[in-house]
Design a protein around this motif. Sequence first.
Motif, mmCIF file in Angstrom:
data_model
loop_
_atom_site.group_PDB
_atom_site.id
_atom_site.type_symbol
_atom_site.label_atom_id
_atom_site.label_comp_id
_atom_site.label_asym_id
_atom_site.label_seq_id
_atom_site.Cartn_x
_atom_site.Cartn_y
_atom_site.Cartn_z
ATOM 1 N N TRP A 96 -19.741 19.314 40.305
ATOM 2 C CA TRP A 96 -21.101 18.812 40.451
ATOM 3 C C TRP A 96 -21.595 18.215 39.137
ATOM 4 O O TRP A 96 -22.173 17.128 39.107
ATOM 5 N N GLN B 121 -31.625 21.630 38.900
ATOM 6 C CA GLN B 121 -30.192 21.608 39.193
ATOM 7 C C GLN B 121 -29.419 22.431 38.173
ATOM 8 O O GLN B 121 -28.417 23.063 38.509
ATOM 9 N N CYS C 292 -27.012 25.520 38.902
ATOM 10 C CA CYS C 292 -25.673 25.473 38.329
ATOM 11 C C CYS C 292 -25.348 26.768 37.581
ATOM 12 O O CYS C 292 -24.211 27.242 37.631
ATOM 13 N N PRO D 248 -16.994 24.465 41.836
ATOM 14 C CA PRO D 248 -17.980 23.516 42.369
ATOM 15 C C PRO D 248 -19.043 23.107 41.344
ATOM 16 O O PRO D 248 -19.484 21.956 41.327
ATOM 17 N N ALA D 249 -19.448 24.036 40.480
ATOM 18 C CA ALA D 249 -20.445 23.716 39.455
ATOM 19 C C ALA D 249 -19.894 22.675 38.489
ATOM 20 O O ALA D 249 -20.601 21.745 38.091
#
Length: 54
Positions: free
Chosen positions: A43, A23, A27, A39-40
């Motif tokens: 998240w 992940q 990212c 969004p990163a």
Amino acid sequence: MVMIIICFLAPWLAMFLRGKIFQGILCIILHLTLIGWIPATIWALIVTQREKSA
């Protein structure tokens, strides 16, 4: 508090620190684009909050 700051500055680092290598790599790819930075960050904040509550 420090983890939240890391999420905003380097979301991929927050993923790596939580032990989520794959992940974190995704990212980094998101973070390389200006549009993907938001969004990163979101998240990374979600992952951090889930780890904190568990």
